[in-house]
Design a protein around this motif. Structure first.
Motif, PDB file in Angstrom:
ATOM      1  N   UNK A  77     -66.824  -0.513  28.169  1.00  0.00           N
ATOM      2  CA  UNK A  77     -67.732  -0.753  27.038  1.00  0.00           C
ATOM      3  C   UNK A  77     -67.788   0.421  26.063  1.00  0.00           C
ATOM      4  N   UNK A  78     -67.463   1.615  26.512  1.00  0.00           N
ATOM      5  CA  UNK A  78     -67.523   2.763  25.609  1.00  0.00           C
ATOM      6  C   UNK A  78     -66.457   2.689  24.507  1.00  0.00           C
ATOM      7  N   UNK A  79     -65.429   1.880  24.717  1.00  0.00           N
ATOM      8  CA  UNK A  79     -64.374   1.734  23.698  1.00  0.00           C
ATOM      9  C   UNK A  79     -64.617   0.556  22.759  1.00  0.00           C
ATOM     10  N   UNK A  80     -65.685  -0.196  22.999  1.00  0.00           N
ATOM     11  CA  UNK A  80     -65.883  -1.416  22.204  1.00  0.00           C
ATOM     12  C   UNK A  80     -66.126  -1.103  20.729  1.00  0.00           C
TER      13      UNK A  80
ATOM     14  N   UNK B 129     -66.587 -10.978  20.813  1.00  0.00           N
ATOM     15  CA  UNK B 129     -65.785 -10.463  19.699  1.00  0.00           C
ATOM     16  C   UNK B 129     -64.761  -9.453  20.190  1.00  0.00           C
ATOM     17  N   UNK B 130     -65.187  -8.577  21.110  1.00  0.00           N
ATOM     18  CA  UNK B 130     -64.242  -7.615  21.687  1.00  0.00           C
ATOM     19  C   UNK B 130     -63.131  -8.331  22.451  1.00  0.00           C
TER      20      UNK B 130
ATOM     21  N   UNK C 248     -55.765   1.060  23.692  1.00  0.00           N
ATOM     22  CA  UNK C 248     -57.144   0.791  23.290  1.00  0.00           C
ATOM     23  C   UNK C 248     -57.647  -0.512  23.903  1.00  0.00           C
ATOM     24  N   UNK C 249     -56.760  -1.512  23.982  1.00  0.00           N
ATOM     25  CA  UNK C 249     -57.179  -2.806  24.511  1.00  0.00           C
ATOM     26  C   UNK C 249     -57.116  -2.874  26.024  1.00  0.00           C
TER      27      UNK C 249
END
Length: 457
Positions: A363-366, A392-393, A357-358
């Motif tokens: 940006x679609x995973x933010x 924050x992300x 995930x990281x």
């Protein structure tokens, strides 16, 4: 009456004498069986790199543990080509440890067998003597040449207390030896250590008996009248417990002394920290926990740091199942047991799910990343509507990356990658565009596969 009971005593005595030899024989059988399993694993995890640049340490540790002594045909290196074996012969023989000699096993086992056999024979004879007083024909339960104190005297209760302490220590020793052969860490030194614990129980038995009979009974009688039979039963039971847990009794005696300037263990520290049971891992129930406990895995931290390949060799569970358990345990140790249940609905079951995930900065995973970060770090650091979404992300990604560099995490990742390489790149994801792969007609070179356009697999 006399014959059957004597046969039982003789059989129990013989088993007590030969019990360490039985465990040693079982150890050798287990070693040979697990060497065959390791040989099969070598087809996946043995890279065969003479320079050692691509070795998998987890598998090398497994080979180092089980392939001891002289070279055998079961050694994974024995299956290589003759010329290749000669190039790695020096390195492998240098890392191969020798097994214990026969003399070492005899020296370690002889005191245990003699002490266990003598104590078993005398303890069972004493028990038969007590039972003989309540039989209509007591002569059949007595042994010629043996004399014991009267059943109603303090001496008989004292002897029964010592026998109870031996019974507790001997049962615990058998369980420890059985656990040792399952973990393949049985050694002459361990057998000698169990002999030492039995001797300690012989010393602790009279101490516990005296404290209960002479001091404890007087204090209890001042409050509630207690019969001598109840006091004797309590003393014998306490001696049995002292035999089962001699270290606990010794620690209790040391902590209650009046010695000055003696460092004591702070009980508040033990209350503040609690272990997380392995049942919290999806797929592990109470029965599996008992089996893992035999391999010194008592909490999720033990499971998170365990070698998956070693567990596969030493337990009946599948390698993929164990890899999933270890990955879940690593996530639990990283984020805490109260948060993993909240991460499951988001598709995060293992620590590697956090890593995927990281990874990258898509940006679609933010949105999902911030939701996961809110569970891990709290709303104080990851609010519902952050002012700077990118910052924050980045904070959440930095927190996740800090959890991914431990050696046991790197080891599990290496095993994942090695298995993935063997499975091939085509098996990592289903292909898009309605493309699916059919495999059939297995040959010597593997499965014959062909791609078919149509329904998505």
């Amino acid at each position: 009456m006399e014959g059957p009971f004597q046969i039982i005593v003789y059989l129990a005595t013989c088993f007590a004498f030969f019990s360490p030899l039985i465990f040693i024989a079982v150890r050798e059988s287990i070693k040979k069986h697990r060497q065959e399993i390791i040989t099969d694993l070598a087809t996946v995890f043995d890279i065969g790199d003479p320079a050692g640049t691509n070795l998998i340490p987890s598998f090398e540790f497994v080979k180092y543990k089980y392939f001891v002594g002289a070279r055998r045909s079961r050694d994974p290196a024995a299956g290589r080509a003759e010329g290749e074996r000669s190039t790695v012969w020096a390195e492998e023989t240098r890392g191969k440890r020798e097994d214990y000699s026969v003399i070492a096993w005899i020296i370690g086992s002889a005191p245990f067998g003699i002490l266990a056999a003598t104590s078993t024979f005398y303890g069972l004879s004493l028990l038969l003597s007590v039972l003989a007083e309540h039989m209509t024909e007591p002569s059949g339960l007595r042994w010629g040449g043996f004399s014991y104190p009267t059943p109603t005297g303090v001496g008989m209760v004292w002897l029964l207390g010592i026998c109870a302490a031996f019974a507790g220590s001997y049962i615990t020793a058998l369980r420890s030896l059985y656990r040792a052969i399952k973990n393949f860490d049985l050694s002459p030194g361990m057998i000698a250590n169990e002999t030492n614990k039995i001797l300690i129980s012989f010393v602790l038995g009279p101490i516990v008996f005296t404290s209960i009979i002479w001091f404890g009974s007087q204090l209890v009688t001042l409050v509630v009248p207690v019969s001598p039979a109840v006091t004797a039963a309590a003393a014998i039971t306490a001696c049995f417990v002292a035999g089962v847990m001699p270290e606990v009794v010794l620690r209790s005696i040391i902590q209650r002394d009046q010695l000055k300037n003696f460092k004591r263990e702070e009980e508040e520290v033990f209350r503040a920290f609690k272990i997380t049971p392995v049942e919290i891992v999806d797929g592990i129930d109470s029965e599996i926990r008992v089996r893992l406990d035999d391999h010194h895995i008592h909490s999720t931290q033990n499971l998170a740091a365990a070698n998956p390949l070693m567990l596969f060799v030493e337990t009946p569970y599948g390698v993929y199942q164990i890899m999933d358990w270890v990955a879940q345990a690593q996530l639990c140790c990283s984020v805490g047991r109260d948060k993993i249940v909240r991460l499951w609905p988001l598709g995060v079951r293992t620590l590697f799910d956090l890593e995927r995930l990281a990874a990258g900065k898509d940006p679609s995973k933010d949105a999902l990343l911030l939701e996961v970060g809110r569970i891990i770090l709290g709303e104080a650091l990851v609010p519902l509507d952050p002012k700077d979404r990118a910052a924050t992300a980045a904070l959440v990604r930095a927190s996740i990356e800090l959890r991914l560099d431990d050696p046991h995490v790197q080891r599990l990742r290496q095993i994942y990658i090695a298995v993935g390489d063997r499975l091939g790149s085509k098996s990592r994801r289903f292909r898009g565009g309605g493309y699916r792969v059919l495999c059939r007609n297995r040959s010597r070179k593997g499965w014959i596969c062909r791609g078919i356009r149509g329904e998505r697999a």
